[in-house]
Design a protein around this motif. Structure first.
Motif, short mmCIF file in Angstrom:
data_model
loop_
_atom_site.label_atom_id
_atom_site.label_comp_id
_atom_site.label_asym_id
_atom_site.label_seq_id
_atom_site.Cartn_x
_atom_site.Cartn_y
_atom_site.Cartn_z
N LEU A 143 0.81 -1.22 0.00
CA LEU A 143 0.00 0.00 0.00
C LEU A 143 0.84 1.27 0.00
CD1 LEU A 143 -2.90 -1.07 2.40
CD2 LEU A 143 -2.79 -1.14 -0.11
N ARG A 144 2.16 1.15 0.07
CA ARG A 144 3.01 2.32 -0.21
C ARG A 144 2.91 2.72 -1.68
NH1 ARG A 144 6.62 3.24 3.95
NH2 ARG A 144 7.05 1.44 5.29
N THR A 145 2.54 1.75 -2.51
CA THR A 145 2.53 1.94 -3.96
C THR A 145 1.12 1.92 -4.54
OG1 THR A 145 4.73 0.93 -4.13
CG2 THR A 145 3.39 0.98 -6.15
N HIS A 146 0.28 1.03 -4.04
CA HIS A 146 -1.05 0.84 -4.64
C HIS A 146 -2.16 1.40 -3.76
CE1 HIS A 146 0.17 -1.46 -8.14
NE2 HIS A 146 1.06 -2.05 -7.37
N ALA A 147 -3.22 1.86 -4.41
CA ALA A 147 -4.37 2.45 -3.71
C ALA A 147 -5.07 1.38 -2.87
CB ALA A 147 -5.34 3.05 -4.72
#
Length: 301
Positions: A55-59
Motif C-alpha cells: 500500500l506504499r505503492t497501490h491504492a
C-alpha cells in the motif's frame, strides 16, 4: 552464489495467448540447473510482504477489491487474466520475491527474480498481464527502509513501455525511470518516463546497442543512483510475436552484458526481473532468458 527468487506456477486456467509463454517459468530453472550455472541452493521461494508495503505503492481501494475478486468485467479484461485467489497469491508472492531480491542484492551485488517486471500496473488498476507493480513496490520499500539507498534507477528494456512505473514515480524525484521500447507497440497511450527512448519497428542489434551504449553510461553519471532495477524482457527479439523489433539472441545477450557490466563497474546493486517474451518457439524465449542468468553468474558469481 546467485540468489534467484522462484514462485511455482499456480493451478489455474490461463488465457490461450498467455499459457504458452508461462512455460518459461518452469523451463528456465531446469535449464540453469542442467547446465550447472546454478545449484538448487541458489533458489529461494519468496514470501508475501506485509500489506503495508504494497500500500506504499497501490491504492487501498484497488488492492482490497483485487483481493476480494471485485474488479469489474472491464477491469479484469484489461489485466488479461481471469481472477482467482491463486492468481493473486502468486502475484503477491512474486512481488515479495523482488523485495527479497533487493535486500540480497544489497549484500551480494545482484539477485534475480524468475518472474516479475509487472510494469503495466498503476496505483489503482492493472493492465497487460500486470496486477501489482513489483519493481515499484520494491523501490518504495528500499526508500522507506534502507537509509543507504537515496536514489534508484529503473532500467526498463522490455519491448513495451513501462507505463505503470512511469506514472507511479512521476512525482518522485528519488526514482528515475528509463524506458527503451517499441514506439508503435503496446501501450498505445504512453506515459512519460523520466527518459523514454522509443524505437522504430525492426530496430536491429547494432542500432539498439549503440543507442543503449550511448545512453546508459551517461545516465549513471547524471542520476548517480544507489541501486538499479533492471527489467530484462526478451520480447525485443525479432522472433517475438508481439515485439516488432529486430534483435537477435546475441544482440539481446550483449544488451544484458552492457547493463550488468556497468552495474558491476559502478558497484551498483542490481535486481533483474524477467519481463516479457513471446517468441513462437519456447526454446528461443528460454535461451534468451538463460543468457541473462549466465552473464550474472559470470560477472557476479
Amino acid at each position: 552464489m546467485l540468489s534467484i527468487a522462484w514462485a511455482p506456477l499456480y493451478a489455474h486456467p490461463l488465457p490461450e495467448n498467455h499459457r504458452f509463454p508461462m512455460l518459461k517459468y518452469e523451463l528456465l530453472p531446469e535449464q540453469l540447473l542442467r547446465e550447472g550455472i546454478v545449484s538448487e541452493a541458489s533458489f529461494f521461494v519468496p514470501t508475501p510482504p506485509p500489506e503495508a508495503e504494497i500500500l506504499r505503492t497501490h491504492a487501498v481501494a484497488y488492492y482490497q477489491r483485487l483481493l476480494a475478486g471485485q474488479l469489474t468485467r472491464q477491469e479484469e479484461r484489461a489485466t488479461g487474466f481471469p481472477w482467482s485467489e491463486q492468481l493473486i497469491e502468486r502475484e503477491v508472492t512474486i512481488l515479495g520475491g523482488t523485495i527479497e531480491c533487493a535486500l540480497r542484492a544489497l549484500q551480494h551485488g545482484i539477485a534475480l527474480n524468475i518472474a516479475g517486471g509487472t510494469h503495466h500496473a498503476f496505483a489503482d488498476r492493472g493492465e497487460g498481464f500486470c496486477l501489482l507493480n513489483d519493481q515499484a513496490i520494491a523501490a518504495n520499500y528500499l526508500l522507506a527502509h534502507e537509509p543507504g539507498v537515496g536514489k534508484i534507477l529503473i532500467v526498463d528494456l522490455d519491448v513495451h513501455q513501462g507505463n505503470g512505473t512511469a506514472a507511479l514515480f512521476r512525482h518522485q524525484p528519488r526514482v528515475f525511470t528509463f524506458s527503451m521500447h517499441g514506439a508503435r507497440n503496446y501501450p498505445h497511450r504512453k506515459e512519460q518516463s523520466d527518459l523514454d527512448l522509443p524505437l522504430a519497428d525492426g530496430t536491429d542489434d547494432a542500432t539498439y546497442l549503440r543507442l543503449l551504449g550511448d545512453t546508459l553510461p551517461r545516465l549513471l553519471d547524471e542520476v548517480q543512483p544507489d541501486f538499479v532495477f533492471y527489467l530484462a524482457g526478451v520480447d525485443v527479439l525479432a522472433t517475438d510475436k508481439l515485439g516488432h523489433l529486430g534483435l537477435t539472441r546475441e544482440g539481446c545477450r550483449q544488451r544484458d552484458q552492457l547493463v550488468l557490466r556497468l552495474c558491476q563497474q559502478h558497484r551498483l546493486p542490481v535486481v533483474v526481473c524477467m519481463g516479457g517474451g513471446y517468441s513462437v518457439r519456447i526454446a528461443d524465449i528460454v535461451e534468451a532468458h538463460a543468457n541473462t542468468f549466465r552473464l550474472a553468474a559470470e560477472l557476479f558469481g
